[in-house]
Scaffold this motif. Sequence first.
Motif, PDB file in Angstrom:
ATOM      1  N   SER A   8       0.828  -1.206   0.000  1.00  0.00           N
ATOM      2  CA  SER A   8       0.000   0.000   0.000  1.00  0.00           C
ATOM      3  C   SER A   8       0.864   1.259   0.000  1.00  0.00           C
ATOM      4  O   SER A   8       0.546   2.242  -0.677  1.00  0.00           O
ATOM      5  CB  SER A   8      -0.918  -0.027   1.216  1.00  0.00           C
ATOM      6  N   LEU A  12       0.913   4.109  -2.881  1.00  0.00           N
ATOM      7  CA  LEU A  12       0.723   5.529  -2.580  1.00  0.00           C
ATOM      8  C   LEU A  12       1.845   6.371  -3.171  1.00  0.00           C
ATOM      9  O   LEU A  12       1.590   7.429  -3.774  1.00  0.00           O
ATOM     10  CB  LEU A  12       0.641   5.745  -1.073  1.00  0.00           C
ATOM     11  N   TRP A  45      -6.636   4.676  -4.218  1.00  0.00           N
ATOM     12  CA  TRP A  45      -5.628   4.119  -3.327  1.00  0.00           C
ATOM     13  C   TRP A  45      -6.254   3.536  -2.065  1.00  0.00           C
ATOM     14  O   TRP A  45      -5.851   2.468  -1.604  1.00  0.00           O
ATOM     15  CB  TRP A  45      -4.598   5.184  -2.957  1.00  0.00           C
TER      16      TRP A  45
END
Length: 86
Positions: A8, A12, A45
Amino acid sequence: MRKSTFISLIALLVLLSIYFLLIDPLLTENRWAAFASHMLLFVGWRYLSNRLQNSEKLEKRFDSQTSVWLVVATSLFFTVIIIGWQ
């Protein structure tokens, strides 16, 4: 740090790089469009992050020292890429 959190983080950083290097310079005249595209990237996201955290395959954790080195190396890598692009 779990593997899903690290993926993640990478997602990002990639999305922020795309925004600041490609989208923002194109939309300097229209700030509302730049804001809307930023929000769409952020919502995408968050959706990806939630899907990754619900995955059972990515529940394994890195040890604490490895996770610190991964975060530092990833941050430095994307910093060098952004500076080099400009």
